[in-house]
Every structure is written in C-alpha cells, then in structure tokens.
Scaffold this motif. Sequence first.
Motif, PDB file in Angstrom:
ATOM      1  N   ASN A  49       0.848  -1.196   0.000  1.00 28.97           N
ATOM      2  CA  ASN A  49       0.000   0.000   0.000  1.00 28.97           C
ATOM      3  C   ASN A  49       0.884   1.247   0.000  1.00 28.97           C
ATOM      4  O   ASN A  49       2.022   1.218   0.423  1.00 28.97           O
ATOM      5  N   ASP A  50       0.333   2.341  -0.503  1.00 26.16           N
ATOM      6  CA  ASP A  50       1.078   3.598  -0.570  1.00 26.16           C
ATOM      7  C   ASP A  50       1.193   4.186   0.826  1.00 26.16           C
ATOM      8  O   ASP A  50       0.178   4.469   1.465  1.00 26.16           O
ATOM      9  N   HIS A  55       7.703   8.292   3.362  1.00 26.75           N
ATOM     10  CA  HIS A  55       8.131   6.895   3.323  1.00 26.75           C
ATOM     11  C   HIS A  55       8.868   6.606   2.018  1.00 26.75           C
ATOM     12  O   HIS A  55       9.889   5.927   2.008  1.00 26.75           O
ATOM     13  N   ALA A  56       8.343   7.130   0.916  1.00 29.07           N
ATOM     14  CA  ALA A  56       8.988   6.917  -0.385  1.00 29.07           C
ATOM     15  C   ALA A  56      10.374   7.549  -0.416  1.00 29.07           C
ATOM     16  O   ALA A  56      11.324   6.963  -0.954  1.00 29.07           O
ATOM     17  N   LYS A  83      12.674   7.015  12.856  1.00 27.86           N
ATOM     18  CA  LYS A  83      12.569   5.630  13.308  1.00 27.86           C
ATOM     19  C   LYS A  83      11.161   5.087  13.092  1.00 27.86           C
ATOM     20  O   LYS A  83      10.987   3.912  12.747  1.00 27.86           O
ATOM     21  N   VAL A  84      10.132   5.911  13.275  1.00 25.43           N
ATOM     22  CA  VAL A  84       8.749   5.483  13.026  1.00 25.43           C
ATOM     23  C   VAL A  84       8.564   5.172  11.542  1.00 25.43           C
ATOM     24  O   VAL A  84       7.986   4.143  11.178  1.00 25.43           O
ATOM     25  N   LEU A  85       9.069   6.050  10.670  1.00 24.40           N
ATOM     26  CA  LEU A  85       8.968   5.812   9.229  1.00 24.40           C
ATOM     27  C   LEU A  85       9.700   4.526   8.840  1.00 24.40           C
ATOM     28  O   LEU A  85       9.188   3.707   8.071  1.00 24.40           O
ATOM     29  N   LEU A  86      10.906   4.353   9.384  1.00 29.79           N
ATOM     30  CA  LEU A  86      11.688   3.155   9.082  1.00 29.79           C
ATOM     31  C   LEU A  86      10.981   1.898   9.574  1.00 29.79           C
ATOM     32  O   LEU A  86      10.962   0.873   8.879  1.00 29.79           O
ATOM     33  N   SER A  87      10.390   1.957  10.747  1.00 26.53           N
ATOM     34  CA  SER A  87       9.706   0.770  11.277  1.00 26.53           C
ATOM     35  C   SER A  87       8.492   0.409  10.421  1.00 26.53           C
ATOM     36  O   SER A  87       8.199  -0.773  10.231  1.00 26.53           O
ATOM     37  N   ASP A  88       7.798   1.419   9.873  1.00 27.91           N
ATOM     38  CA  ASP A  88       6.688   1.136   8.953  1.00 27.91           C
ATOM     39  C   ASP A  88       7.198   0.365   7.736  1.00 27.91           C
ATOM     40  O   ASP A  88       6.560  -0.584   7.279  1.00 27.91           O
ATOM     41  N   GLY A  93       8.017  -5.095   4.941  1.00 27.00           N
ATOM     42  CA  GLY A  93       9.003  -5.904   4.228  1.00 27.00           C
ATOM     43  C   GLY A  93       9.843  -5.153   3.204  1.00 27.00           C
ATOM     44  O   GLY A  93      10.579  -5.762   2.438  1.00 27.00           O
ATOM     45  N   ALA A  94       9.755  -3.826   3.182  1.00 26.81           N
ATOM     46  CA  ALA A  94      10.510  -3.041   2.206  1.00 26.81           C
ATOM     47  C   ALA A  94      11.937  -2.753   2.661  1.00 26.81           C
ATOM     48  O   ALA A  94      12.792  -2.430   1.839  1.00 26.81           O
ATOM     49  N   LEU A  95      12.200  -2.826   3.968  1.00 22.95           N
ATOM     50  CA  LEU A  95      13.535  -2.578   4.516  1.00 22.95           C
ATOM     51  C   LEU A  95      13.963  -3.734   5.396  1.00 22.95           C
ATOM     52  O   LEU A  95      13.141  -4.393   6.019  1.00 22.95           O
TER      53      LEU A  95
END
Length: 125
Positions: A49-50, A55-56, A83-88, A93-95
């Motif tokens: 999902n976007d 995030h992008a 850190k919140v953005l990275l955890s999302d 599964g993107a990172l």
Amino acid sequence: MGEARDGMWLDDAAGRLVRPYTVSNGRTRPTAHFDLLTMVMSTGSQPKNDLGPDHAQVLGLCGGPMSVAEVAAHVRLPAVVTKVLLSDLVDCGALTTRAPRPVATASPSDRDLLEAVLHGLRKRL
C-alpha cells in the motif's frame, strides 16, 4: 524525488511546512527497535500500500546500507520520527535492518597501542 519534491515541503523562510509528528501520524514509538547506528537497507520489495511521500523518500535513500542517523539527516526529521517511518517500512518488508557491529577493543594494558599513541602525539608536537 530529490530537490523538486523537497521544494513542496520546505520553505526557505519558514522551514518544513509539514510538522514532523504529522509525518508519523503523531506516533512517537517505532514498532521495531532502532539504534542511531542501526543499518537499514532496501529489500527491493515495494510496499503493498502507498505509505506516503516521506516513506517513499526514506525508501529511496536506502538503496545501499545507511545508518538511521544518516537517514534522519537526509530527510531533515528528528530521529524518533525517522525511526517510526523506518519501522513502517520494515513492517511491510521493504527494509531490512542490521545492528551495528561492535568494534574490537584493545585491552587497556595493551602496551603496543599505548606506545603507538604516544609516538603519534610526539610526532604532532
């Protein structure tokens, strides 16, 4: 993405137009544990999902290994919001993450190391 996208969210006089905690929907706790030296890297998998422009932007920075502190500096956000953005991105599964490797430390009584430091100091003086 780079400068053109930054232009939408940054104003020279006012700074960032979107408040940092708006980016994370007011969340202040990431779902994954990150140290400032934790390495993050894209898995090559796109989120189903976007998640939004921030995030992008973060995902675009993580083509190669990069520390959490470096990502925060590039996106100009506080570390906790980053850190919140990275955890999302990790959750979808993107990172992927890797804890920092501990540096091998010499024993405090390592005479060779101390002599090398002393030699280096004398050379500079």
